[in-house]
Design an enzyme around this catalytic site. Structure first.
Site, PDB file in Angstrom:
ATOM      1  N   GLY A   1       0.826  -1.200   0.000  1.00 57.20           N
ATOM      2  CA  GLY A   1       0.000   0.000   0.000  1.00 57.20           C
ATOM      3  C   GLY A   1       0.863   1.253   0.000  1.00 57.20           C
ATOM      4  O   GLY A   1       0.552   2.243  -0.669  1.00 57.20           O
ATOM      5  N   THR A   2       1.954   1.193   0.743  1.00 63.16           N
ATOM      6  CA  THR A   2       2.874   2.333   0.797  1.00 63.16           C
ATOM      7  C   THR A   2       3.450   2.617  -0.588  1.00 63.16           C
ATOM      8  O   THR A   2       3.484   3.766  -1.039  1.00 63.16           O
ATOM      9  CB  THR A   2       4.007   2.049   1.811  1.00 63.16           C
TER      10      THR A   2
ATOM     11  N   GLN B   1      -7.758   1.793   4.753  1.00 65.07           N
ATOM     12  CA  GLN B   1      -8.481   1.334   5.947  1.00 65.07           C
ATOM     13  C   GLN B   1      -9.879   0.829   5.646  1.00 65.07           C
ATOM     14  O   GLN B   1     -10.497   0.192   6.510  1.00 65.07           O
ATOM     15  CB  GLN B   1      -8.546   2.447   7.001  1.00 65.07           C
TER      16      GLN B   1
ATOM     17  N   SER C   1      -4.276  -1.592   0.192  1.00 68.18           N
ATOM     18  CA  SER C   1      -3.273  -2.556   0.629  1.00 68.18           C
ATOM     19  C   SER C   1      -3.959  -3.876   0.958  1.00 68.18           C
ATOM     20  O   SER C   1      -4.864  -3.926   1.791  1.00 68.18           O
ATOM     21  CB  SER C   1      -2.570  -1.993   1.864  1.00 68.18           C
TER      22      SER C   1
ATOM     23  N   HIS D   1      -3.065  -6.654   2.553  1.00 69.62           N
ATOM     24  CA  HIS D   1      -2.997  -7.313   3.868  1.00 69.62           C
ATOM     25  C   HIS D   1      -3.953  -6.671   4.878  1.00 69.62           C
ATOM     26  O   HIS D   1      -4.213  -7.233   5.928  1.00 69.62           O
ATOM     27  CB  HIS D   1      -1.558  -7.370   4.394  1.00 69.62           C
TER      28      HIS D   1
ATOM     29  N   CYS E   1       5.920   7.142  23.323  1.00 65.78           N
ATOM     30  CA  CYS E   1       6.836   6.257  24.036  1.00 65.78           C
ATOM     31  C   CYS E   1       6.749   4.828  23.511  1.00 65.78           C
ATOM     32  O   CYS E   1       7.566   3.985  23.833  1.00 65.78           O
ATOM     33  CB  CYS E   1       6.534   6.287  25.523  1.00 65.78           C
TER      34      CYS E   1
END
Lengths: 387, 81
Positions: A79-80, A188, A205, A207, A331
């Site tokens: 997808g990227t 999405q 994408s 997957h 984080c």
């Protein structure tokens, strides 16, 4: 086995927005296509023709599911990559019209990184802000699209971190008025929701809809100016270089077919479970903010942030309790910056949890999550001295 | 400069990662009188978003965020109740 340990069967996998588990029908198709679809689809002997046929059947099925023509659809390696090629290829094709790119501030990182590359190459990019729910400011978007040198606009169908659905139809209408192509990132929602109309370029994408990794989709509407910025290659209508992953593409089409067939029923079922999480979490966990649009949202995604909680600590505790979820807190990421989506929305970035339900997620798993969560949050706050 | 009141209390959270600056702010805001301003000094990028978001959730007032010469911000919060 000790009672605090979970084998993979008892882990509730709630990270479908990162990747949907491989659909059984995709697995079956993948194994079959590895045996019969391995040859070079560009050649002229028997095995090659078989691979070619499989590839073109898959293309036709994917095109139909996405509302495109088969000759508009090409397959990429992710997808990227589809976003990189689609965005930079359309900008290249429209170079004479201008070098201005318009996107929302909450696009996937693949869009924002491609935009930065475009800027380094001398182009300009405008990231249009969003409201507290994560929805793009449509009037600002429209105004940006109206700029005479705007070459391309780009908008996701729904946000990957908070689920908010974007006003793609309205954005597409504005683009059409000003003769600007619109790239729609459907990563999405493809296979989960009907796709909005009006796109010039569509990316997705496999997957994320239960296909294997290594397959993305780049669809370019007939009449959209497009020029690859990469070295020449004959494959995939000269848009995507390299040998096609025929088995992966066949499996991706099988998964999309299976997901789409089930989508209407599964969408309302998962959406009800997400609704329950949205409603229950603020009742059982104090000082929590549920994020994103409560109604106009992707069916499977819900995100919330717990005040005073270290997101990584919460993810670790949830993992121990048998829940796979993700977080946009800084984080927990490899970078020091918190999620650009949460920043753009102006919502809490720490203590963030994204739950995204895969096909078949059960009500019992969601109930167990809602039972376990308050105690875990309380314990982490106690350790931090705030409870 | 009606809003930019001299802070009644400065919390040094420089070098501390979120959520610690927010935890320090929540603990100490009650040390100042009503309508007084607390300045949180923080350099974790998350604090820049999280302190105003905390104010919104807790109905305090985010007065402004001012860049510090050494990096980070002084984030001013007015105690509302």
């Amino acid at each position: 086995m000790a009672c605090h340990e979970w084998d993979h069967r008892s882990v509730a996998y709630f990270d479908a927005a990162s990747t949907e588990p491989l659909h059984p029908q995709a697995r079956e198709a993948l194994l079959a296509a590895i045996d019969v679809g391995w040859a070079d689809p560009a050649r002229l002997y028997n095995q090659a023709r078989r691979a070619h046929l499989l590839l073109e059947q898959a293309r036709t099925e994917v095109a139909e599911a996405l509302g495109a023509r088969p000759d508009e659809v090409t397959f990429t390696s992710s997808g990227t990559q589809a976003v990189h090629l689609g965005l930079l290829g359309t900008l290249q094709g429209r170079r004479r019209a201008g070098r201005h790119l318009v996107t929302s501030a909450v696009e996937h990182s693949s869009v924002l990184h491609a935009a930065r590359l475009h800027e380094r190459d001398g182009g300009s990019a405008e990231l249009v802000g969003v409201d507290r729910l994560g929805r793009v400011d449509l009037s600002a978007f429209t105004e940006a699209v109206a700029r005479p040198d705007t070459a391309l606009a780009c908008l996701q169908t729904a946000n990957h971190e908070v689920g908010t659905v974007q006003p793609v139809a309205e954005a597409a209408a504005a683009c059409r008025r000003h003769g600007v192509p619109l790239l729609v990132d459907a990563a999405q929602t493809a296979g989960r929701m009907p796709l909005p109309e009006g796109w010039s370029v569509l990316t997705a994408s496999a997957h994320k809809w239960g296909g294997p990794p290594g397959v993305g989709v780049l669809a370019v509407r007939k009449g959209t100016r497009f020029r690859s910025f990469l070295p020449e290659d004959e494959r995939e209508r000269r848009r995507v270089p390299g040998f096609e992953n025929v088995p992966g593409i066949v499996a991706a089409a099988a998964a999309l077919r299976a997901m789409t067939a089930d989508a209407a029923r599964e969408r309302s079922r998962l959406s009800a479970l997400v609704g329950k999480i949205r409603e229950t979490v603020p009742k059982v966990v104090p000082d929590v903010e549920v994020i994103g649009d409560p109604d106009d949202r992707a069916p499977h995604i819900v995100t919330f942030s717990c005040l005073y909680v270290d997101g990584e600590a919460l993810l670790t505790e949830l993992d121990k309790a048998g829940f796979a979820v993700s977080s946009g807190s800084s984080c927990t990421a490899s970078t020091l910056r918190p999620s650009h989506v949460l920043e753009a929305m102006g919502v809490l970035t720490h203590g963030n949890v994204r739950v995204s339900l895969p096909r078949g997620a059960s009500a019992a798993e969601v109930d167990r999550f809602l039972t376990v969560l308050p105690e875990l949050v309380h314990r982490i706050r106690q350790d931090a001295g705030v409870a | 400069m009606t809003e930019a009141t001299q802070p009644a209390l400065t919390i040094d959270a420089l070098g501390k990662k979120c959520p610690i600056p927010i935890i320090m702010l929540a603990e100490q805001i009650n040390y100042v009188p009503l309508n007084a301003v607390v300045a949180v000094l923080a350099d974790d990028p998350a604090a820049f978003t999280d302190v105003p978001a905390w104010c919104r959730l807790k109905s305090h007032r985010h007065v402004g965020s001012y860049e510090l010469p050494q990096g980070g911000w002084a984030i001013h919060v007015r105690r509302n109740y």
